[in-house]
Write a protein that holds these residues in place. Structure first.
Motif, PDB file in Angstrom:
ATOM      1  N   UNK A  67       0.856  -1.177   0.000  1.00 19.30           N
ATOM      2  CA  UNK A  67       0.000   0.000   0.000  1.00 19.30           C
ATOM      3  C   UNK A  67       0.894   1.228   0.000  1.00 19.30           C
ATOM      4  N   UNK A  68       0.364   2.283  -0.575  1.00 20.50           N
ATOM      5  CA  UNK A  68       1.038   3.575  -0.560  1.00 20.50           C
ATOM      6  C   UNK A  68       0.568   4.312   0.684  1.00 20.50           C
ATOM      7  N   UNK A  69       1.478   4.635   1.583  1.00 24.23           N
ATOM      8  CA  UNK A  69       1.130   5.345   2.814  1.00 24.23           C
ATOM      9  C   UNK A  69       0.888   6.825   2.504  1.00 24.23           C
ATOM     10  N   UNK A  70       0.236   7.497   3.424  1.00 17.49           N
ATOM     11  CA  UNK A  70      -0.072   8.922   3.248  1.00 17.49           C
ATOM     12  C   UNK A  70       1.179   9.776   3.034  1.00 17.49           C
ATOM     13  N   UNK A  71       2.312   9.341   3.592  1.00 17.85           N
ATOM     14  CA  UNK A  71       3.547  10.117   3.465  1.00 17.85           C
ATOM     15  C   UNK A  71       4.328   9.805   2.186  1.00 17.85           C
ATOM     16  N   UNK A  92       8.783  -3.795  13.642  1.00 13.59           N
ATOM     17  CA  UNK A  92       7.971  -4.825  14.282  1.00 13.59           C
ATOM     18  C   UNK A  92       6.568  -4.300  14.541  1.00 13.59           C
ATOM     19  N   UNK A  93       6.442  -3.009  14.802  1.00 13.62           N
ATOM     20  CA  UNK A  93       5.124  -2.430  15.065  1.00 13.62           C
ATOM     21  C   UNK A  93       4.410  -2.133  13.749  1.00 13.62           C
ATOM     22  N   UNK A  94       3.111  -2.313  13.774  1.00 11.65           N
ATOM     23  CA  UNK A  94       2.283  -1.999  12.622  1.00 11.65           C
ATOM     24  C   UNK A  94       2.196  -3.092  11.575  1.00 11.65           C
ATOM     25  N   UNK A  95       2.981  -4.132  11.713  1.00 15.62           N
ATOM     26  CA  UNK A  95       2.970  -5.208  10.716  1.00 15.62           C
ATOM     27  C   UNK A  95       1.675  -5.987  10.691  1.00 15.62           C
ATOM     28  N   UNK A  96       1.155  -6.318  11.863  1.00 14.37           N
ATOM     29  CA  UNK A  96      -0.089  -7.095  11.932  1.00 14.37           C
ATOM     30  C   UNK A  96      -1.251  -6.301  11.348  1.00 14.37           C
ATOM     31  N   UNK A  97      -1.325  -5.028  11.692  1.00 11.21           N
ATOM     32  CA  UNK A  97      -2.405  -4.193  11.167  1.00 11.21           C
ATOM     33  C   UNK A  97      -2.313  -4.068   9.647  1.00 11.21           C
ATOM     34  N   UNK A  98      -1.096  -3.896   9.151  1.00 11.21           N
ATOM     35  CA  UNK A  98      -0.895  -3.787   7.708  1.00 11.21           C
ATOM     36  C   UNK A  98      -1.283  -5.092   7.023  1.00 11.21           C
ATOM     37  N   UNK A  99      -0.849  -6.222   7.564  1.00 11.62           N
ATOM     38  CA  UNK A  99      -1.173  -7.522   6.961  1.00 11.62           C
ATOM     39  C   UNK A  99      -2.681  -7.742   6.913  1.00 11.62           C
ATOM     40  N   UNK A 100      -3.368  -7.414   7.988  1.00 10.95           N
ATOM     41  CA  UNK A 100      -4.825  -7.584   8.022  1.00 10.95           C
ATOM     42  C   UNK A 100      -5.504  -6.659   7.014  1.00 10.95           C
ATOM     43  N   UNK A 101      -5.028  -5.431   6.916  1.00 10.58           N
ATOM     44  CA  UNK A 101      -5.601  -4.462   5.986  1.00 10.58           C
ATOM     45  C   UNK A 101      -5.378  -4.911   4.538  1.00 10.58           C
ATOM     46  N   UNK A 102      -4.166  -5.361   4.240  1.00  4.91           N
ATOM     47  CA  UNK A 102      -3.861  -5.794   2.881  1.00  4.91           C
ATOM     48  C   UNK A 102      -4.602  -7.081   2.527  1.00  4.91           C
ATOM     49  N   UNK A 103      -4.759  -7.977   3.474  1.00  9.01           N
ATOM     50  CA  UNK A 103      -5.521  -9.197   3.208  1.00  9.01           C
ATOM     51  C   UNK A 103      -6.938  -8.839   2.773  1.00  9.01           C
ATOM     52  N   UNK A 121      -7.770  -6.140   1.317  1.00  8.59           N
ATOM     53  CA  UNK A 121      -7.683  -5.463   0.019  1.00  8.59           C
ATOM     54  C   UNK A 121      -7.536  -6.463  -1.133  1.00  8.59           C
ATOM     55  N   UNK A 122      -6.780  -7.535  -0.893  1.00 11.86           N
ATOM     56  CA  UNK A 122      -6.441  -8.465  -1.955  1.00 11.86           C
ATOM     57  C   UNK A 122      -7.297  -9.732  -1.977  1.00 11.86           C
TER      58      UNK A 122
END
Length: 137
Positions: free
Chosen positions: A36-40, A88-99, A101-102
């Motif tokens: 994903x492309x982050x806001x920054x 290490x932080x934010x990985x689980x949230x990103x994985x769940x969000x991308x799952x 999405x895809x």
């Protein structure tokens, strides 16, 4: 850094191809990844903690990422090169969000797989763009 048409391409659930520095006599070998492309403006993806690419990124924290429009559409791609940070932080949230999405997360098999990922720990890979190349037909 990104043009408007780049942002439209990067907003789609397409595979990115991540390339990291190889070891030894091997050639670079791109791997398809969700992103994903982050806001920054950074590109984020994730990996399971034992993946060899993470060791290589710790040794040489640089990568390239290429995203292309699928066959049947006018040729359009965006290639990014940049430094990488691992988190290490934010990985689980990103994985769940991308799952979500895809994949269709109503599928119990896919839900189980994502739960296994999250239970085993997930590393967030962030590519900080320094160079962007593109082509749009």
């Amino acid at each position: 850094m990104f043009h408007e048409e780049d942002l439209a391409l990067l907003a789609r659930p397409l595979h990115a191809f991540l390339t990291v520095a190889p070891r030894g006599d091997r050639w670079p070998a791109p791997r398809p990844v969700w992103f994903e492309l982050a806001d920054d403006g950074d590109l984020q993806m994730f990996s399971l903690p034992g993946a060899p690419k993470l060791d290589r990124l710790r040794e040489r924290p640089r990568a390239s990422v290429v995203v292309a429009a699928p066959p049947g559409e006018p040729e359009h791609w965006v290639a990014v090169e940049g430094s990488v940070t691992l988190h290490d932080e934010g990985g689980a949230e990103l994985a769940a969000r991308l799952a979500g999405r895809y994949w269709d997360m109503s599928d119990p098999g896919r839900r189980k797989l994502v739960d296994e990922w999250l239970g085993g720990g997930v590393v967030r890979i962030v590519v900080h763009p320094e160079v962007v190349n593109r082509y749009a037909a």
